[in-house]
Motif scaffolding. Structure first.
Motif, short mmCIF file in Angstrom:
data_model
loop_
_atom_site.label_atom_id
_atom_site.label_comp_id
_atom_site.label_asym_id
_atom_site.label_seq_id
_atom_site.Cartn_x
_atom_site.Cartn_y
_atom_site.Cartn_z
N ALA A 14 0.84 -1.56 0.05
CA ALA A 14 0.31 0.24 0.51
C ALA A 14 0.22 1.60 0.41
N ALA A 15 2.43 0.95 0.49
CA ALA A 15 2.69 2.38 0.23
C ALA A 15 3.54 2.57 -1.12
N PHE A 16 3.28 1.51 -2.16
CA PHE A 16 3.95 2.01 -2.80
C PHE A 16 5.45 2.40 -3.31
N ASP A 17 5.56 1.36 -2.26
CA ASP A 17 6.98 1.71 -1.85
C ASP A 17 8.39 1.34 -3.43
N LYS A 18 8.66 1.70 -3.87
CA LYS A 18 10.11 0.72 -4.83
C LYS A 18 11.21 -0.13 -4.08
N THR A 19 11.68 0.78 -2.95
CA THR A 19 12.76 -0.12 -2.83
C THR A 19 12.00 -0.87 -1.77
N PHE A 20 11.21 -1.82 -1.91
CA PHE A 20 10.81 -2.63 -0.72
C PHE A 20 11.60 -2.68 0.67
N VAL A 21 12.02 -1.03 1.11
CA VAL A 21 12.10 -1.21 2.77
C VAL A 21 11.04 -0.54 3.36
N ALA A 22 10.08 -0.02 3.36
CA ALA A 22 9.41 0.49 3.82
C ALA A 22 7.80 0.02 3.41
N ALA A 23 7.78 -1.04 2.64
CA ALA A 23 6.87 -1.95 2.32
C ALA A 23 4.88 -1.98 2.96
N GLN A 24 4.00 -1.81 3.22
CA GLN A 24 3.55 -1.80 4.28
C GLN A 24 2.57 -3.19 2.92
N TYR A 25 2.61 -4.05 3.84
CA TYR A 25 1.77 -5.30 3.03
C TYR A 25 -0.01 -5.90 3.25
N VAL A 26 -0.85 -5.34 2.40
CA VAL A 26 -1.94 -5.45 2.34
C VAL A 26 -2.79 -6.82 2.13
N ARG A 27 -3.42 -7.70 2.77
CA ARG A 27 -3.91 -9.14 2.55
C ARG A 27 -4.86 -8.24 0.98
N LEU A 28 -5.43 -9.13 0.08
CA LEU A 28 -6.01 -8.75 -0.57
C LEU A 28 -7.32 -9.74 -0.36
N GLY A 29 -8.61 -9.79 -0.38
CA GLY A 29 -10.00 -10.65 -0.50
C GLY A 29 -11.08 -9.94 0.53
N LYS A 30 -10.59 -8.88 0.89
CA LYS A 30 -12.10 -9.28 2.75
C LYS A 30 -13.48 -8.70 0.87
N ASP A 31 -13.80 -7.89 0.58
CA ASP A 31 -14.89 -7.96 -0.48
C ASP A 31 -14.90 -9.23 -2.03
N LEU A 32 -13.70 -9.98 -2.09
CA LEU A 32 -13.52 -10.71 -3.27
C LEU A 32 -14.17 -12.20 -2.96
N GLU A 33 -15.05 -12.83 -4.06
CA GLU A 33 -15.08 -13.91 -3.76
C GLU A 33 -14.08 -15.02 -4.72
N ASP A 34 -13.69 -14.05 -5.18
CA ASP A 34 -12.66 -15.03 -6.64
C ASP A 34 -11.81 -13.91 -6.61
N PHE A 35 -10.57 -14.25 -6.61
CA PHE A 35 -8.90 -13.83 -6.70
C PHE A 35 -8.40 -15.43 -7.66
N SER A 36 -8.01 -15.18 -8.67
CA SER A 36 -7.26 -15.61 -9.84
C SER A 36 -5.53 -15.12 -10.38
N VAL A 37 -4.59 -15.54 -10.43
CA VAL A 37 -4.23 -15.00 -11.21
C VAL A 37 -3.97 -15.80 -12.67
#
Length: 163
Positions: A14-37
């Motif tokens: 969620a921080a859109f941090d290009k360096t990966f140092v301050a990344a704030q990872y948020v799990r997807l899925g709260k409103d999703l019934e389906d998610f595929s790659v």
């Protein structure tokens, strides 16, 4: 035993941090019934003059779609995606990282453990915003860049480390 869907976890920074140092990872899925790659494999199939089949696999152009995603006040991820959508941002302004984690269920009351974790840079591209009377929606696509690295993911701190 069939693995329940909740044990394949998808996280966006969620921080859109290009360096990966301050990344704030948020799990997807709260409103999703389906998610595929969707891997979208690039495959060419042909036949030579001897009647033999040939297959040339050139890689993948992976993507995912999220719908619905509801905008929420004080939610860093939906706030950023709404900024991208309303600001019509493009290119690297839409670039962040994604972590995919395959989990193994814990025994009894034990927490699940990480089996595999991969990080990859992605582009988050909103497809619309607004929606119906159920709430303000901001669905988006994820376009994967293909630079996946394997590592470990701490489920408590939401931190990824390369192996």
């Amino acid at each position: 035993m069939k693995l329940e869907r909740k044990y394949l976890a998808h996280y966006l920074d969620a921080a859109f941090d290009k360096t990966f140092v301050a990344a704030q990872y948020v799990r997807l899925g709260k409103d999703l019934e389906d998610f595929s790659v969707d891997l979208n494999p690039d495959v060419e199939v042909g036949k030579n003059i001897l009647g033999e089949n040939s297959v040339k696999h050139n890689g993948y152009e992976a993507s995912s779609s999220t719908d619905p995603v509801y905008y929420e006040y004080d939610d860093a991820l939906t706030e950023k995606i709404m900024q991208i959508a309303m600001g019509r941002k493009t290119g690297d302004e839409c670039k962040t990282s994604y972590v995919e984690v395959l989990l193994k269920p814990g025994e009894g009351d034990a927490a699940p453990t990480v089996v595999h974790a991969f990080r990859e840079e992605v582009y988050v591209i909103p497809s619309s915003y607004g929606g119906d009377t159920s709430g303000v929606q901001v669905p988006f696509e994820i376009r994967y860049t293909g630079n996946r690295v394997e590592g470990t993911f701490d489920l408590e701190t939401k931190k990824f480390a390369t192996a």
